[in-house]
Design an enzyme around this catalytic site. Structure first.
Site, PDB file in Angstrom:
ATOM      1  N   ARG A  13       0.823  -1.219   0.000  1.00 24.23           N
ATOM      2  CA  ARG A  13       0.000   0.000   0.000  1.00 24.23           C
ATOM      3  C   ARG A  13       0.853   1.263   0.000  1.00 24.23           C
ATOM      4  NH1 ARG A  13      -4.535  -0.562   4.557  1.00 24.23           N
ATOM      5  NH2 ARG A  13      -2.695  -0.583   5.880  1.00 24.23           N
ATOM      6  N   VAL A  16       6.317   2.759  -2.813  1.00 21.87           N
ATOM      7  CA  VAL A  16       7.037   1.829  -3.685  1.00 21.87           C
ATOM      8  C   VAL A  16       6.227   0.553  -3.931  1.00 21.87           C
ATOM      9  CG1 VAL A  16       9.134   0.433  -3.946  1.00 21.87           C
ATOM     10  CG2 VAL A  16       9.275   2.717  -2.926  1.00 21.87           C
ATOM     11  N   SER A 108      18.652   2.225   0.399  1.00 24.83           N
ATOM     12  CA  SER A 108      18.408   3.650   0.117  1.00 24.83           C
ATOM     13  C   SER A 108      19.755   4.319  -0.130  1.00 24.83           C
ATOM     14  CB  SER A 108      17.739   4.269   1.331  1.00 24.83           C
ATOM     15  OG  SER A 108      17.821   5.670   1.263  1.00 24.83           O
ATOM     16  N   SER A 109      19.740   5.460  -0.827  1.00 30.35           N
ATOM     17  CA  SER A 109      21.006   6.173  -1.069  1.00 30.35           C
ATOM     18  C   SER A 109      21.605   6.726   0.223  1.00 30.35           C
ATOM     19  CB  SER A 109      20.799   7.304  -2.079  1.00 30.35           C
ATOM     20  OG  SER A 109      19.809   8.196  -1.621  1.00 30.35           O
ATOM     21  N   CYS A 110      20.816   6.780   1.312  1.00 24.83           N
ATOM     22  CA  CYS A 110      21.370   7.324   2.557  1.00 24.83           C
ATOM     23  C   CYS A 110      22.242   6.319   3.306  1.00 24.83           C
ATOM     24  CB  CYS A 110      20.264   7.852   3.463  1.00 24.83           C
ATOM     25  SG  CYS A 110      19.353   6.549   4.230  1.00 24.83           S
ATOM     26  N   TYR A 137      18.432   4.616  10.611  1.00 22.90           N
ATOM     27  CA  TYR A 137      17.764   3.987   9.456  1.00 22.90           C
ATOM     28  C   TYR A 137      18.804   3.377   8.512  1.00 22.90           C
ATOM     29  CZ  TYR A 137      15.255   4.305   4.915  1.00 22.90           C
ATOM     30  OH  TYR A 137      14.697   4.075   3.683  1.00 22.90           O
ATOM     31  N   LYS A 141      19.298  -0.528   7.189  1.00 19.27           N
ATOM     32  CA  LYS A 141      19.323  -0.901   5.766  1.00 19.27           C
ATOM     33  C   LYS A 141      20.631  -1.619   5.416  1.00 19.27           C
ATOM     34  CE  LYS A 141      15.324   0.390   4.332  1.00 19.27           C
ATOM     35  NZ  LYS A 141      14.403  -0.599   3.763  1.00 19.27           N
ATOM     36  N   HIS A 180       8.918  13.242   2.971  1.00 25.10           N
ATOM     37  CA  HIS A 180      10.124  13.704   2.287  1.00 25.10           C
ATOM     38  C   HIS A 180       9.846  15.072   1.663  1.00 25.10           C
ATOM     39  CE1 HIS A 180      10.977   9.317   2.381  1.00 25.10           C
ATOM     40  NE2 HIS A 180      12.200   9.755   2.606  1.00 25.10           N
ATOM     41  N   ARG A 210      19.857  17.107  -4.305  1.00 21.24           N
ATOM     42  CA  ARG A 210      19.217  15.792  -4.250  1.00 21.24           C
ATOM     43  C   ARG A 210      18.907  15.306  -5.658  1.00 21.24           C
ATOM     44  NH1 ARG A 210      20.760  16.285   0.151  1.00 21.24           N
ATOM     45  NH2 ARG A 210      19.696  15.959   2.144  1.00 21.24           N
ATOM     46  N   ASP A 270      19.759  20.644   7.107  1.00 26.06           N
ATOM     47  CA  ASP A 270      19.948  20.440   5.671  1.00 26.06           C
ATOM     48  C   ASP A 270      20.131  18.953   5.341  1.00 26.06           C
ATOM     49  OD1 ASP A 270      19.781  22.886   4.442  1.00 26.06           O
ATOM     50  OD2 ASP A 270      21.945  23.303   4.529  1.00 26.06           O
TER      51      ASP A 270
END
Ligand code: NDP
Ligand code: F7E
Length: 310
Positions: A13, A16, A108-110, A137, A141, A180, A210, A270
């Site tokens: 739901r 993604v 994730s890219s983080c 987080y 991941k 986000h 970003r 930031d």
């Protein structure tokens, strides 16, 4: 994946998961298994094990997770690490025990270091310190990625991991505290236009850069990787282009049609200054993002307007 294969989409739901579901249905996959978090809490190992024993899926998309923007990540780090570690551990382990043919885990890219060289190649993982606003987080991941790699090494399973950049699109979270930046700005400009507000306040300096990927392009990439990528090494999924927060704000302002001022609240964080993914690996395999940012924002805003009336 065979058209009749049983495919389990976790988090169907969400932003993604719902895009993966649409893409699978469009491509003619029909034996799809889904559960809401109320029906199956993926943090509870016994329930996950029972579900896998009953359903015996052939393929698993691990896209469920505790997800949020910079403020949610920095305010609730305990929830972000606990939920995401438990979901990854339970789903990956149950998939191994039930002999799932292939599993795709989303990171994730983080996960990359705060000051990683740009554009960020897959092998820069664990080369430096993480961004503090989302380190809890990111560690969860990274644990998921390392589990997929360890299970591949020890048990020979085909568990792969994709690293998407910042995403946006249909079914995004538009809550101003937990979302986000892109959905937050759609809502802020929309509300300001409706209320004839003179200005919109944005977080931080507007200078961070970003990269934004439309979620239907991500779903297309995830299906492509399920079909064509069998390596435990992580693979980036992005567009390979970056934009400053100020510039993306101006773009959204113009699409929404807000005519007031932008104000930046530099007391808000930031986050990481830049995180542009190097996408040459997935491009060499033959996949490329299709949706230009302006088209993706227009589609997302049209969906937002149609679903958030009143
Ligand atoms: N959004 C982004 O910009 C990015 C996202 N990602 C990754 O993509 C994946 C999906 O993110 P996104 O779609 O944005 O997130 P959403 O918040 O939109 O959706 C998350 C989904 O996970 C499910 N979920 C959460 N907790 C549990 C739980 N305890 N048990 C079962 N299901 C649970 C929810 O199910 P329900 O609706 O039933 O409650 C929800 O559908 C995540 O793994 C995220 O890390 C990676 C990079 C960027
Ligand atoms: C996908 C990724 O998403 C998160 O990282 P992030 O990219 O920093 O997150 P974000 O989208 O929330 O912000 C991007 C930038 O935008 C600025 N900004 C301005 N005004 C608003 C605003 O109104 N809301 C938000 N959220 N941000 C704003 C904000 O200050 C920041 O400079 C992770 O925690 C991480 O877990 C992760 O994986």
């Amino acid at each position: 994946m065979e058209k009749q294969a049983k495919i389990y989409i976790t988090g169907h739901r969400g932003l993604v998961g719902s895009a993966v579901l649409r893409a699978l249905q469009q491509q003619g996959f029909h034996n799809l298994v889904m559960r809401t978090s109320q029906e199956l809490d993926l943090r509870i190992q016994a329930d996950v094990d029972r579900f896998f024993e009953q359903e015996q899926p052939d393929y698993v998309f691990v896209v469920a997770g505790k997800v949020g923007g910079i403020m949610a990540n920095s305010t609730y780090p305990a929830e972000f690490i606990y939920d995401n570690v438990m979901i990854a551990a339970n789903v990956i382990h149950a998939s191994y025990k039930c002999k799932v043919k292939k599993l795709l885990f989303t990171g994730s890219s983080c996960i990359y270091p705060k000051f990683a060289r740009q554009p960020i190649k897959e092998d820069y993982l664990l080369d430096g310190k993480l961004e503090p606003t989302n380190d809890a987080y990111a560690i969860a991941k990274i644990a998921g990625i390392k589990m997929c790699q360890a299970y591949h090494r020890q048990y020979g399973v085909n568990f792969i991991s994709a690293m998407p950049t910042n995403l946006y699109g249909i079914n995004d979270n538009f809550d101003l505290q937990s979302s986000h930046v892109l959905p937050a700005l759609i809502r802020k400009f929309h509300d300001a236009k409706q209320g004839n507000a003179p200005e919109v306040v944005l977080w931080g300096t507007g200078r961070p850069l970003r990269e934004f990927l439309f979620v239907d392009d991500l779903a297309d990439a995830l299906l492509f990787l399920m079909e064509h990528y069998n390596d435990p090494e992580i693979i980036n999924v992005g567009v390979g282009k970056e934009i400053s927060i100020r510039e993306v704000a101006e773009l959204i302002r113009d699409i929404v049609g807000f005519q007031g001022k932008l104000v930046f609240d530099a007391t808000k964080p930031d986050g990481t200054p830049r995180k542009l993914l190097d996408v040459s690996k997935i491009q060499q395999l033959g996949w490329q993002a299709k949706t230009p940012l302006v088209d993706g924002i227009r589609k997302t805003y049209a969906w937002f307007e149609a679903t958030h009336r009143g």
